[in-house]
Design an enzyme around this catalytic site. Structure first.
Site, PDB file in Angstrom:
ATOM      1  N   HIS A 103      64.353  16.535  62.411  1.00 46.71           N
ATOM      2  CA  HIS A 103      64.008  15.965  63.719  1.00 46.71           C
ATOM      3  C   HIS A 103      62.805  15.022  63.615  1.00 46.71           C
ATOM      4  CE1 HIS A 103      66.653  18.696  66.089  1.00 46.71           C
ATOM      5  NE2 HIS A 103      66.417  19.522  65.082  1.00 46.71           N
ATOM      6  N   ASN A 176      69.240  21.674  71.462  1.00 48.09           N
ATOM      7  CA  ASN A 176      69.987  20.541  70.923  1.00 48.09           C
ATOM      8  C   ASN A 176      70.961  20.008  71.972  1.00 48.09           C
ATOM      9  OD1 ASN A 176      68.841  20.445  68.367  1.00 48.09           O
ATOM     10  ND2 ASN A 176      70.443  21.665  67.394  1.00 48.09           N
ATOM     11  N   HIS A 367      57.717  25.274  69.742  1.00 44.09           N
ATOM     12  CA  HIS A 367      57.940  26.537  69.035  1.00 44.09           C
ATOM     13  C   HIS A 367      58.817  27.422  69.914  1.00 44.09           C
ATOM     14  CE1 HIS A 367      57.598  30.147  66.888  1.00 44.09           C
ATOM     15  NE2 HIS A 367      56.389  30.538  67.229  1.00 44.09           N
TER      16      HIS A 367
HETATM   17 FE1  HDE Z   1      64.676  23.680  64.431  1.00 40.14          FE
HETATM   18  N1  HDE Z   1      63.033  23.142  63.356  1.00 40.14           N
HETATM   19  N2  HDE Z   1      65.100  25.110  63.064  1.00 40.14           N
HETATM   20  N3  HDE Z   1      66.430  24.105  65.371  1.00 40.14           N
HETATM   21  N4  HDE Z   1      64.333  22.232  65.745  1.00 40.14           N
HETATM   22  C1  HDE Z   1      62.202  22.139  63.663  1.00 40.14           C
HETATM   23  O1  HDE Z   1      59.858  22.284  63.628  1.00 40.14           O
HETATM   24  C2  HDE Z   1      64.239  25.548  62.124  1.00 40.14           C
HETATM   25  C3  HDE Z   1      67.330  25.064  65.015  1.00 40.14           C
HETATM   26  C4  HDE Z   1      65.053  21.944  66.880  1.00 40.14           C
HETATM   27  O2  HDE Z   1      60.942  17.504  68.833  1.00 40.14           O
HETATM   28  C5  HDE Z   1      60.981  22.112  62.796  1.00 40.14           C
HETATM   29  O3  HDE Z   1      58.099  21.138  64.400  1.00 40.14           O
HETATM   30  C6  HDE Z   1      64.802  26.692  61.434  1.00 40.14           C
HETATM   31  C7  HDE Z   1      68.296  25.264  66.052  1.00 40.14           C
HETATM   32  C8  HDE Z   1      64.496  20.810  67.550  1.00 40.14           C
HETATM   33  O4  HDE Z   1      59.330  18.439  67.692  1.00 40.14           O
HETATM   34  C9  HDE Z   1      61.161  23.346  61.898  1.00 40.14           C
HETATM   35  C10 HDE Z   1      66.030  26.894  61.995  1.00 40.14           C
HETATM   36  C11 HDE Z   1      67.963  24.377  67.041  1.00 40.14           C
HETATM   37  C12 HDE Z   1      63.411  20.410  66.776  1.00 40.14           C
HETATM   38  C13 HDE Z   1      62.494  23.873  62.361  1.00 40.14           C
HETATM   39  C14 HDE Z   1      66.203  25.896  63.022  1.00 40.14           C
HETATM   40  C15 HDE Z   1      66.793  23.669  66.592  1.00 40.14           C
HETATM   41  C16 HDE Z   1      63.341  21.318  65.658  1.00 40.14           C
HETATM   42  C17 HDE Z   1      60.728  20.800  62.105  1.00 40.14           C
HETATM   43  C18 HDE Z   1      67.058  27.953  61.636  1.00 40.14           C
HETATM   44  C19 HDE Z   1      68.669  24.137  68.366  1.00 40.14           C
HETATM   45  C20 HDE Z   1      62.493  19.233  67.021  1.00 40.14           C
HETATM   46  C21 HDE Z   1      59.504  20.197  62.746  1.00 40.14           C
HETATM   47  C22 HDE Z   1      66.556  29.263  61.599  1.00 40.14           C
HETATM   48  C23 HDE Z   1      68.636  25.270  69.253  1.00 40.14           C
HETATM   49  C24 HDE Z   1      61.338  19.615  67.885  1.00 40.14           C
HETATM   50  C25 HDE Z   1      59.055  21.213  63.676  1.00 40.14           C
HETATM   51  C26 HDE Z   1      60.465  18.417  68.161  1.00 40.14           C
HETATM   52  C27 HDE Z   1      62.367  21.252  64.657  1.00 40.14           C
HETATM   53  C28 HDE Z   1      63.019  24.975  61.843  1.00 40.14           C
HETATM   54  C29 HDE Z   1      67.398  25.793  63.771  1.00 40.14           C
HETATM   55  C30 HDE Z   1      66.191  22.645  67.400  1.00 40.14           C
HETATM   56  C31 HDE Z   1      61.094  23.088  60.407  1.00 40.14           C
HETATM   57  C32 HDE Z   1      64.134  27.452  60.308  1.00 40.14           C
HETATM   58  C33 HDE Z   1      69.439  26.277  66.060  1.00 40.14           C
HETATM   59  C34 HDE Z   1      64.991  20.165  68.843  1.00 40.14           C
HETATM   60  O5  HDE Z   1      60.172  24.290  62.123  1.00 40.14           O
END
Ligand code: HDE
Length: 747
Positions: A103, A176, A367
């Site tokens: 993202h 999402n 978060h």
């Molecule tokens: Fe994320 N995800 N994600 N994700 N995610 C990040 O956090 C992660 C997942 C989503 O505009 C990171 O600050 C793991 C699902 C959005 O700043 C990180 C897993 C969904 C955004 C991270 C998931 C999301 C992130 C990268 C599986 C939809 C952008 C930078 C366990 C419900 C937020 C950050 C923004 C961002 C980890 C799965 C949505 C690395 C470990 C499912 C919209 O922390």
């Protein structure tokens, strides 16, 4: 949608903006005149550069010469003593921080959330506690795979993250634009992301899943089947961030004041409907304007056409947890709206652009673990893993444990605890105590009773063995993937198949293509067969047992009989964008093709009618400056055929006028503009005196011989003396997808 000058943005903001934090004696004097800056910026001492302001170093020393470094003579070496130069260069050297792992490419906006009705029976969350209650929000939309500078129009899932600055602390809904995810367990997330990111040896391709490592992984992970359907559908190439749905994905819990819990799925529904672009168009936009979505969001807010989304919830009572043919804890499943309707409980209006991209959009830290009393988690294993990841990633991305003090991340309520120090600490805590219990400060800060708003985790009963396993109720990977495909309109199905043909066509390893055909065949042979034909391959007769979502000691074959229940629905109309809102042309961009000698009156009549409906009209001509109308009047030109492109517009109007039409008919760029708009299924109208321009196109011979307002509403092309009313209806339909295949033209 609210229309109007920026004044209304300000009004909405001052009503809804964050309450001004209490002034402290250490506060820097505010210099920005904008009232909205009072809220977040005061504590940070942020400034807007204003006339007459004196330049200083970061430590407030006034700078006399910002043009020349300090030298030993005017032709001599630069002196290390030059603290002004060193400070400036040092700051510059550190201006880039690590981009988000996923993202990375995003765009943000401020806004306000308004609650429609109190729902105390469901949740004690204060921001949902009273009709009309307003809560400031910050939203960040994003793509997933690409780097910060990548194109907005990549085929990808979009992030839809909302930070609610509530009176009980921040609630982040980090969702999402698809309701399901690729994997069921957080353990596989690094693998998924490594597979989709550019390949490690040559860093190719950027912002695209169309390569071997991604499809290698997907072909071995059948649980990704449903999310793959969404990613290959037109949902993955939205027309605008303002025209996508948002989903919390996981099942969460609402908890009321009595501690009673209901399962809840969160939804965002765009007031302008859900719309997409064509894939060929997406690829061209990526070259013509890689900032297409960012610009679209920014421009809409600047013009006062505030994007709006309704907030919806699907509620499942605790006792219905096992009522469905899928597991509520499985993030690869959605709850069809036909089974559990969505209740709309509020609306979000995005009414202010960020003042500074880096300070706000880049530094905002979402978060999933930021919840408020009344909202709680379930044991979805993907959700559980996310609870760890987000703080952890901010520590490296934002440089330490104090990122919550960055203005965009601060809650609007005071923060009191015994956490101290660390990189970039902003708060100057006074006094001797930073521990509890203490007697020296009357035991402050004290714990808060639940009745006074203290967060209490839902009292869920857990009786289990410690085990690494996947629940059998998670093992049906194909029913909902099939449901999604079956629920699409014919053009949507065609697009999805084309996307698969494209993506797998880019995969070099034949074995991966074949394995993927085996997976697609298990979803639906109607998907696998046409894709196999395009790839020139056979569908494997006995697809390999692909279930890798089991520990090493379990034989995947033993799981064959443990597939879940078939979805009870054969189709879910809510999954098709064909059934979306199509009654507004607000913010749609309309290209007017013109040249000298244009009929100024008909041009103006059409322009004012469309603008009256909220559309954005741009006059395009062979060159910039102005065109001279038949009457001799000068009409300003917004873009030339060189600077504009049909892919950047929603519809095209060819203005009338004998001379203008003769010029346009002979101008290959104008004719190409029309052909391309036709290929991308857009509404096209021409004044009757501009018929010859339409006749110069490829699509002219494909149109009905007898044209009428009725054929215009099916074919999307209208040549008429009075095109206005019908043209408005045509634009509101968004695209004429049905004509795409039978009437395809080269463009
Ligand atoms: Fe994320 N995800 N994600 N994700 N995610 C990040 O956090 C992660 C997942 C989503 O505009 C990171 O600050 C793991 C699902 C959005 O700043 C990180 C897993 C969904 C955004 C991270 C998931 C999301 C992130 C990268 C599986 C939809 C952008 C930078 C366990 C419900 C937020 C950050 C923004 C961002 C980890 C799965 C949505 C690395 C470990 C499912 C919209 O922390």
């Amino acid at each position: 949608m609210k229309k109007g000058p920026t004044k209304s943005a300000k009004a909405a903001e001052s009503k809804s903006g964050k309450p001004t934090p209490p002034k402290k004696s250490t506060d820097l004097k505010k210099s920005g005149p904008e009232p909205e800056n009072d809220k977040i910026d005061d504590l940070a001492g942020n400034k807007e550069s204003g006339a007459g302001e004196m330049m200083t170093t970061n430590h407030g020393v006034r700078i006399n010469d910002d043009q020349n470094s300090l030298k030993a003579g005017d032709r001599g070496a630069t002196l290390l003593e030059d603290f002004i130069l060193r400070e400036k260069i040092t700051h510059f050297d550190h201006e880039r921080i690590p981009e988000r792992v996923v993202h990375a490419r995003g765009s943000g906006a401020h806004g306000v959330f308004t609650c429609y009705e109190a729902i105390p029976e469901l949740t004690r969350a204060h921001f949902l506690g009273e009709a009309g209650r307003e809560t400031p929000v910050f939203v960040r939309f994003s793509t997933v795979a690409g780097s910060r500078g990548s194109t907005d129009l990549a085929r990808d899932i979009r992030g839809f993250a909302v930070k609610f600055y509530t009176q009980e602390g921040n609630f982040d809904l980090v969702g999402n634009n698809a309701p399901v995810f690729f994997i069921q367990d957080a353990m596989k997330f690094p693998d998924l992301v490594h597979a989709v990111k550019p390949e490690p040896d040559n860093e190719i391709p950027q912002a695209s899943a169309a390569h071997d490592t991604f499809w290698d992984f997907i072909s071995l992970m059948p649980e990704s089947a449903h999310a793959i359907m969404w990613a290959m559908s037109d949902r993955a190439i939205p027309r605008s961030y303002r025209m996508m749905e948002g989903f919390g994905v996981h099942t969460f819990r609402f908890v009321n004041a009595e501690g009673v819990s209901n399962f809840v799925k969160f939804h965002w529904k765009p007031m302008l409907g859900v719309h997409s672009v064509a894939w060929d168009e997406a690829q061209k936009i990526s070259g013509k304007d890689p900032d297409f979505h960012r610009r679209d969001l920014w421009d809409a807010i600047e013009s006062g056409s505030f994007p709006e989304f309704e907030f919806g919830v699907q509620i499942v009572p605790e006792e219905d947890e096992f009522k469905f043919g899928f597991d509520l804890l499985d993030p690869t499943k959605l709850i069809p709206e036909e089974l559990v309707p969505i209740r709309r409980i509020g609306k979000m209006t995005l009414n202010r652009n960020p003042d500074n991209f880096f300070a706000e959009t880049e530094q905002v830290a979402f978060h999933i673990g930021h919840v408020v009393p009344g909202i709680d988690f379930t044991n979805d294993p993907l959700l559980q893993g996310r609870l760890f990841s987000y703080t952890d990633t901010q520590l490296i991305r934002l440089g330490g444990p104090n990122f919550h003090e960055i203005p965009i991340n601060r809650p609007v309520v005071p923060v009191h605890n015994n956490q101290r120090d660390g990189f970039m600490r902003q708060t100057i805590n006074k006094g001797k105590t930073s521990y509890g219990p203490n007697s020296l400060s009357d035991n402050a800060p004290v714990q808060v009773k639940a009745a006074d708003g203290g967060f209490v985790s839902y009292n869920e009963r857990i009786d289990a063995r410690k085990i690494r396993a996947r629940s059998k109720s998670f093992l049906d990977h194909f029913s909902q993937a099939k449901l999604f495909f079956k629920s699409q309109s014919d053009p949507e199905k065609e697009h999805l198949l084309d996307a698969l043909k494209f993506e797998l066509g880019k995969v070099k390893a034949i074995a991966i293509r074949e394995r993927m055909l085996g997976v697609l065949n298990q979803i639906d042979p109607d998907i696998a067969v046409p894709v196999a034909v395009h790839l020139g391959l056979h569908i494997p007769k006995n697809p390999a047992q692909l279930n890798f979502s089991v520990p090493a000691d379990v034989d995947p074959a033993s799981l064959e009989s443990q597939k879940g229940v078939e979805s009870e629905l054969k189709e879910s109309p809510a999954l098709s964008m064909a059934n979306t809102i199509k009654d507004t042309i607000e913010t749609r961009k309309i290209a007017f093709l013109t040249a000298d000698g244009v009929d100024g009156q008909s041009l103006k009549a059409m322009k004012s009618r469309l603008e009256g409906e909220g559309a954005v009209v741009q006059v395009i001509a062979p060159k910039l400056g102005a065109i001279i109308a038949e009457s001799g009047e000068e009409i300003p030109v917004d873009e030339s055929f060189l600077t504009a492109a049909s892919v950047l517009y929603d519809a095209v109007f060819v203005a009338g006028g004998v001379n203008s039409s003769a010029t346009l008919e002979a101008d290959a760029d104008a004719v190409h503009f029309l052909n391309e708009a036709f290929r991308h299924c857009k509404a096209i109208a021409a004044d009757v005196t501009a018929r010859q321009v339409i006749e110069a196109t490829y699509f002219n011979k494909k149109l009905s011989k007898e044209q009428s307002k009725e054929t215009a509403l099916t074919e999307g092309v209208l040549i008429s003396e009075d095109a206005t009313e019908t043209f408005v209806k045509m634009i509101a339909m968004h695209r004429f997808w049905d004509r795409e295949k039978p009437m395809k033209v080269p463009a």
